[in-house]
Write a protein that holds these residues in place. Structure first.
Motif, PDB file in Angstrom:
ATOM      1  N   TYR A  62      15.651 -38.365 -16.167  1.00  0.00           N
ATOM      2  CA  TYR A  62      15.465 -39.836 -16.721  1.00  0.00           C
ATOM      3  C   TYR A  62      14.827 -39.773 -18.034  1.00  0.00           C
ATOM      4  CZ  TYR A  62      14.116 -44.523 -17.247  1.00  0.00           C
ATOM      5  OH  TYR A  62      13.988 -46.011 -17.454  1.00  0.00           O
ATOM      6  N   VAL A  63      13.436 -38.953 -18.248  1.00  0.00           N
ATOM      7  CA  VAL A  63      12.826 -38.951 -19.457  1.00  0.00           C
ATOM      8  C   VAL A  63      13.532 -38.246 -20.410  1.00  0.00           C
ATOM      9  CG1 VAL A  63      10.689 -38.033 -20.361  1.00  0.00           C
ATOM     10  CG2 VAL A  63      10.687 -38.791 -18.082  1.00  0.00           C
ATOM     11  N   ALA A  64      14.252 -37.222 -20.259  1.00  0.00           N
ATOM     12  CA  ALA A  64      15.003 -36.592 -21.412  1.00  0.00           C
ATOM     13  C   ALA A  64      16.083 -37.446 -21.797  1.00  0.00           C
ATOM     14  CB  ALA A  64      15.496 -35.309 -20.754  1.00  0.00           C
ATOM     15  N   ARG A  65      16.613 -38.413 -21.060  1.00  0.00           N
ATOM     16  CA  ARG A  65      17.773 -39.181 -21.297  1.00  0.00           C
ATOM     17  C   ARG A  65      17.084 -40.133 -22.402  1.00  0.00           C
ATOM     18  NH1 ARG A  65      19.563 -37.708 -16.476  1.00  0.00           N
ATOM     19  NH2 ARG A  65      18.717 -39.680 -15.393  1.00  0.00           N
ATOM     20  N   ARG A  66      16.032 -40.586 -21.835  1.00  0.00           N
ATOM     21  CA  ARG A  66      15.465 -41.654 -22.762  1.00  0.00           C
ATOM     22  C   ARG A  66      14.836 -41.195 -24.035  1.00  0.00           C
ATOM     23  NH1 ARG A  66      15.134 -47.019 -21.157  1.00  0.00           N
ATOM     24  NH2 ARG A  66      13.091 -46.879 -21.904  1.00  0.00           N
TER      25      ARG A  66
END
Length: 186
Positions: A62-66
Motif C-alpha cells: 500500500y505504501v509503495a503504491r502511494r
C-alpha cells in the motif's frame, strides 16, 4: 524536468517507508521460524506474529503504491515473501505439521520462477506478479496461519491442508503462465 528527476531518483532509492517495512519483515522472519517449533501446535504467539508479518506485506504494498515503488522494493518484497512463507512452511514440515511434498512443489516453483526473473531482468524485462500468483501467496499465508491458529491447528486440519493444496495448484498454474509467456511474449 525536476519532477521527472525526482520520480526517477525515488525509483532507484532504497530508502523508503515501504522498503523499511519489507526489510523489517525479512529481519523478523527468523523469529517466526524460532517461535513455530518452540510452542505447542497451534500457539497464539506464533499465529499473532504470523498475522503481523503477513499484514505488513499488505502495508508495504500500500505504501509503495502511494509513494511510488522503488527498484530495491521490487527485489526485496518478493524476496521477503519467499523467505517468510517458505521458511514457515519448511519449519512446519520439520515439526510434522505440513507434509513435505506440497511444500517442495511450491519451493521448486518459486526457485524456477525466481531464476527466470533474474535471467530476464538482465535483458531489462520486468516480470510483475500475476493475479494468480498473488492468490497463491494469499493461499499460502492462510494455510500457514490456520495451521498455527489454535482453533484450527488440530480441530480443522482439513482447512489448512485444503489451503495448502490450493496454493500448490495456484503455484503450478501461475508458474505455467509465466513460462508460457516467456516462450510467447506479446
Amino acid at each position: 524536468m525536476a519532477t521527472t528527476e525526482a520520480t526517477q531518483s525515488q525509483g532507484l532509492s532504497i530508502a523508503s517507508w515501504a522498503n523499511a517495512i519489507t526489510t523489517a519483515r525479512l529481519l523478523l522472519s527468523p523469529v517466526m521460524f524460532w517461535v513455530i517449533p518452540n510452542h505447542q501446535r497451534g500457539a497464539w504467539i506464533a499465529c499473532l506474529l504470523w498475522f503481523v508479518l503477513c499484514f505488513s506485506d499488505f502495508i508495504d504494498g500500500y505504501v509503495a503504491r502511494r509513494r511510488g515503488p522503488t527498484a530495491a522494493g521490487a527485489f526485496l518484497d518478493p524476496l521477503a515473501d519467499k523467505v517468510l512463507i517458505l521458511g514457515a512452511m519448511f519449519t512446519l514440515v520439520s515439526t510434522d505439521v505440513f507434509w513435505v511434498v506440497p511444500v517442495v512443489i511450491i519451493a521448486a516453483r518459486e526457485l524456477i520462477i525466481s531464476v527466470y526473473r533474474v535471467l530476464v531482468s538482465g535483458k531489462g524485462i520486468s516480470v510483475p506478479a500475476s493475479k494468480i500468483a498473488k492468490y497463491k501467496t494469499f493461499a499460502q499465508q492462510l494455510a500457514v496461519g490456520f495451521a498455527l491458529l489454535p482453533w484450527t491447528a488440530l480441530d480443522a486440519t482439513w482447512l489448512w491442508k485444503g489451503l495448502l493444496w490450493t496454493a500448490v495448484v495456484l503455484a503450478l498454474i501461475s508458474g505455467a503462465q509465466y513460462l508460457s509467456h516467456a516462450r510467447n511474449p506479446q
